[in-house]
Scaffold this active site. Sequence first.
Site, PDB file in Angstrom:
ATOM      1  N   HIS A  49      25.229  31.894  40.622  1.00  0.00           N
ATOM      2  CA  HIS A  49      26.416  32.137  39.816  1.00  0.00           C
ATOM      3  C   HIS A  49      26.650  31.031  38.793  1.00  0.00           C
ATOM      4  O   HIS A  49      27.103  31.291  37.686  1.00  0.00           O
ATOM      5  CB  HIS A  49      27.635  32.276  40.732  1.00  0.00           C
ATOM      6  CG  HIS A  49      28.845  32.844  40.069  1.00  0.00           C
ATOM      7  ND1 HIS A  49      28.909  34.153  39.641  1.00  0.00           N
ATOM      8  CD2 HIS A  49      30.034  32.289  39.756  1.00  0.00           C
ATOM      9  CE1 HIS A  49      30.088  34.377  39.103  1.00  0.00           C
ATOM     10  NE2 HIS A  49      30.796  33.258  39.141  1.00  0.00           N
ATOM     11  N   SER A  95      31.768  38.871  35.253  1.00  0.00           N
ATOM     12  CA  SER A  95      31.918  39.750  36.419  1.00  0.00           C
ATOM     13  C   SER A  95      32.791  39.107  37.480  1.00  0.00           C
ATOM     14  O   SER A  95      32.875  37.887  37.578  1.00  0.00           O
ATOM     15  CB  SER A  95      30.539  40.045  37.023  1.00  0.00           C
ATOM     16  OG  SER A  95      29.972  38.852  37.553  1.00  0.00           O
ATOM     17  N   HIS A  96      33.423  39.957  38.275  1.00  0.00           N
ATOM     18  CA  HIS A  96      34.071  39.532  39.517  1.00  0.00           C
ATOM     19  C   HIS A  96      33.811  40.625  40.550  1.00  0.00           C
ATOM     20  O   HIS A  96      34.721  41.159  41.179  1.00  0.00           O
ATOM     21  CB  HIS A  96      35.566  39.281  39.309  1.00  0.00           C
ATOM     22  CG  HIS A  96      35.992  37.929  39.782  1.00  0.00           C
ATOM     23  ND1 HIS A  96      37.164  37.691  40.441  1.00  0.00           N
ATOM     24  CD2 HIS A  96      35.371  36.722  39.717  1.00  0.00           C
ATOM     25  CE1 HIS A  96      37.265  36.404  40.738  1.00  0.00           C
ATOM     26  NE2 HIS A  96      36.189  35.801  40.303  1.00  0.00           N
ATOM     27  N   ASN A  97      32.516  40.909  40.731  1.00  0.00           N
ATOM     28  CA  ASN A  97      32.102  42.055  41.531  1.00  0.00           C
ATOM     29  C   ASN A  97      32.279  41.821  43.034  1.00  0.00           C
ATOM     30  O   ASN A  97      32.918  42.620  43.727  1.00  0.00           O
ATOM     31  CB  ASN A  97      30.632  42.379  41.248  1.00  0.00           C
ATOM     32  CG  ASN A  97      30.371  42.674  39.791  1.00  0.00           C
ATOM     33  OD1 ASN A  97      31.261  43.084  39.053  1.00  0.00           O
ATOM     34  ND2 ASN A  97      29.136  42.465  39.350  1.00  0.00           N
ATOM     35  N   HIS A  98      31.702  40.756  43.538  1.00  0.00           N
ATOM     36  CA  HIS A  98      31.742  40.528  44.980  1.00  0.00           C
ATOM     37  C   HIS A  98      33.169  40.339  45.496  1.00  0.00           C
ATOM     38  O   HIS A  98      33.544  40.955  46.502  1.00  0.00           O
ATOM     39  CB  HIS A  98      30.857  39.334  45.349  1.00  0.00           C
ATOM     40  CG  HIS A  98      29.391  39.631  45.286  1.00  0.00           C
ATOM     41  ND1 HIS A  98      28.757  39.941  44.111  1.00  0.00           N
ATOM     42  CD2 HIS A  98      28.442  39.666  46.253  1.00  0.00           C
ATOM     43  CE1 HIS A  98      27.470  40.151  44.353  1.00  0.00           C
ATOM     44  NE2 HIS A  98      27.246  39.997  45.645  1.00  0.00           N
ATOM     45  N   ARG A 117      41.000  32.223  30.715  1.00  0.00           N
ATOM     46  CA  ARG A 117      40.945  30.764  30.594  1.00  0.00           C
ATOM     47  C   ARG A 117      39.735  30.314  29.783  1.00  0.00           C
ATOM     48  O   ARG A 117      39.809  29.325  29.048  1.00  0.00           O
ATOM     49  CB  ARG A 117      40.957  30.108  31.979  1.00  0.00           C
ATOM     50  CG  ARG A 117      42.280  30.272  32.709  1.00  0.00           C
ATOM     51  CD  ARG A 117      42.378  29.366  33.914  1.00  0.00           C
ATOM     52  NE  ARG A 117      41.376  29.661  34.924  1.00  0.00           N
ATOM     53  CZ  ARG A 117      41.477  30.634  35.829  1.00  0.00           C
ATOM     54  NH1 ARG A 117      42.533  31.431  35.831  1.00  0.00           N
ATOM     55  NH2 ARG A 117      40.530  30.818  36.716  1.00  0.00           N
ATOM     56  N   GLN A 241      39.562  34.328  45.538  1.00  0.00           N
ATOM     57  CA  GLN A 241      40.670  33.549  45.007  1.00  0.00           C
ATOM     58  C   GLN A 241      41.948  34.386  44.922  1.00  0.00           C
ATOM     59  O   GLN A 241      41.910  35.608  44.935  1.00  0.00           O
ATOM     60  CB  GLN A 241      40.318  33.027  43.609  1.00  0.00           C
ATOM     61  CG  GLN A 241      39.009  32.266  43.542  1.00  0.00           C
ATOM     62  CD  GLN A 241      37.831  33.139  43.165  1.00  0.00           C
ATOM     63  OE1 GLN A 241      37.777  34.321  43.468  1.00  0.00           O
ATOM     64  NE2 GLN A 241      36.860  32.538  42.483  1.00  0.00           N
ATOM     65  N   SER A 542      25.138  38.681  37.013  1.00  0.00           N
ATOM     66  CA  SER A 542      25.603  38.955  38.372  1.00  0.00           C
ATOM     67  C   SER A 542      24.466  39.629  39.134  1.00  0.00           C
ATOM     68  O   SER A 542      24.231  40.825  39.003  1.00  0.00           O
ATOM     69  CB  SER A 542      26.842  39.862  38.348  1.00  0.00           C
ATOM     70  OG  SER A 542      27.231  40.198  39.673  1.00  0.00           O
TER      71      SER A 542
END
Length: 752
Positions: A49, A95-98, A117, A241, A542
């Site tokens: 990552h 991505s924020h897949n997992h 950000r 998060q 990703s």
Amino acid sequence: MLYSEKQITLDDALEHGLTEEEYQKIQEYLGRVPTVTELGIYSGMWSEHCSYKNSILLLKTLPSESPDSLARAGEENAGALDIGEGLAVVFKIESHNHPSAIEPYQGAATGVGGIMRDIFTMGARPICSLNSLRFGPPDEKRNQYLLKRAVAGIGDYGNSLGIAVAGGELFFDPTFSRNCLVNAMTVGIVPHQGIARARADGPGNPVFYVGATTGRDGIHGASFASRDLSQESEEKRSAVQVGDPFMEKLLLEASLELIGTGAIIGIQDMGAAGLSCSTSEMSAKSETGMNIDLDLVPLREEGMNAYEIMLSESQERMLVVGKPGREQEIIDIFQKWDLHAVQIGEVNEDGMLRVKREGKLCAEVPAESLVLGGGAPRYRRETRKPAYIDELASISDDTIPEVSGKTELSRAFLDLIKRPNLASKRPVYEQYDTEVGLVRVHGPGGDGGVVRIPGTDRGLSVSTDCNSRFVYLNPRQGTQIAVCESARNVAVTGARPLGITNCLNFGNPYIPENYYMFSEAIGGMSDACRAFNIPVTGGNVSFYNESQDGPVLPTPTIGMVGLVPDLNLAVSPVFAGEGSLIALLGDFRPSAGGSEYQNMQTGKIQGSPPAIDLDQEKRLCEALFDGAGQKLFLGARDVSLGGLAFALFRSLYDPYRQAAVGFKLEHGIRSSLGQGRRTDLFWFSETTGCALINLAPESRNALESLAKKYDLPVQILGQIDSGKSMDLLDFQVSMDEAAVAFETGLTSYFEE
């Protein structure tokens, strides 16, 4: 004297996702066995990552510069391109897949927050966002849950932050049931002189922690996103998060105010790998180091050790390197916005990242050894062409059960347009604020969203695109199609394509067939971008979108930005005007391979994607931009997913007014364009290199001249009328009935 809670072994390194070779390399860099904290830092920074270790060598082959470039790919938090009048557009997709597959609300929300950000740390004010989503079939309860919660997370975070959604895409396939894809894109504007850099120049300069407090949420988030999903990984919810959009809004305003004062040297988001990433990357870029005292970091949980603080991915935090003598100015700005601003260290000149906790030295690492482009490992994995590609390519369109007869064709069309991949995405985009900021010109529902550049009469056209099925069937050609479709989607609005960002969603790179797909996709992207002479400004890889069920459909999502030089020349995606004409501009070459119609009829993905001609695609986009500049078009729309009949319906139907006009096809069109194709495949197969044009009858000669100038075929299809039907001669469809099918295709899945 270095402090470590335990003696580190190879087993510890393997547990952290490092290989034996990588563990040995770490010891070479350090000249000793790493401490617990150092092992955690390396595991985060050398994760896929953060380090792009299995992709960077291929990514370096992509074109990354153009005459408009102000920041090359990988140099800064996001790409920046000149748009004239002293302004730059800053944009990126990630991505924020997992995390979204485990906790979809927070996973998707923090994906939006993180990409925001990246934009405002460069001094750019975000003006719009987009998203590209992939889920399993929505008639399955688990997929419904993931979809609804992810959409809610995107909407709640973006709406609270006050950034308009300009567009996006939503696609369904069974391979995304265990591994949904949530890709978020943000676009911002900044004056050239206001661009901030992620640097740590000047030994002795103060290093500030600013923003929210640090907790244990998100620890190992980077390494978590670098592994296949399994039952064990699904239990690691601490890797997901938790976001606070109201805190992010304060951070946005404080950061932009601070950058505007000129009181800082550099600024960077504490994203993946948290404080480890920002300290090491900023230092390495400036060939410096940092001395950090973790006792000064604002914490929201008791008993956190150095390992946890350095690896935490708590949201809404930044690292700032200030100019000497202006420390109080930095503190005052963040205190005004009710945010923490604490000096936690200073820049040093020996290139070492030193980390102390409770008076003990917990880490002493060469910053350069941690980062992409420095000491982080780089691999080119084995490739093997999947056997299925040639097998599926040999299957002809004729294997699709034929539909013929006016009644049957009409019913097939209605069944097609209510399928989730084609149906109205209103249940999604109505959860997003598309009006905030007063920038919307064309919002979700068209091909490309158009937003106003504040303070000017110009605009940006933005789009996210990828047909995962085409990439599955032929990764190089499928990715070329994705780039070209994104270019067409901004060109039909009257924009000149400027550049792309990408989010490359693939399976485990250690499986040769997966790495073949990735490698070929990079080649196809390079081919198309070089043909258009546009850069890849950055993006995200990703990998590991894979479970015991296998990998997801390969999805190299393309985020395209184009410039509309005068919003008075922006072209509408909705056609209107009784008596006006509809023309087809470009080479119509439909193929059923990988189409929605094929999938509806057979339940399979097979055959070959539509043929593509990169030179003709470029000429088509140039013609669309030229025609818009001449005010030749009343409207324009891309022809792609769903085929020609669906593109005509979308052109005739206004999703905002939920009203439609009628249309009648001219006689002889099927014989001139059909080339002996079956009727159903003519109307429902998919193509590249085409756009529908709405024009006044008196502009017919001018359109033909435009087509001749760019060496493009053009064909008048028919005329808009005052009726309530779309008459394609082979079949007729009530526009009211079609509108109901289109609008209700997804609604039931969002009902409680």
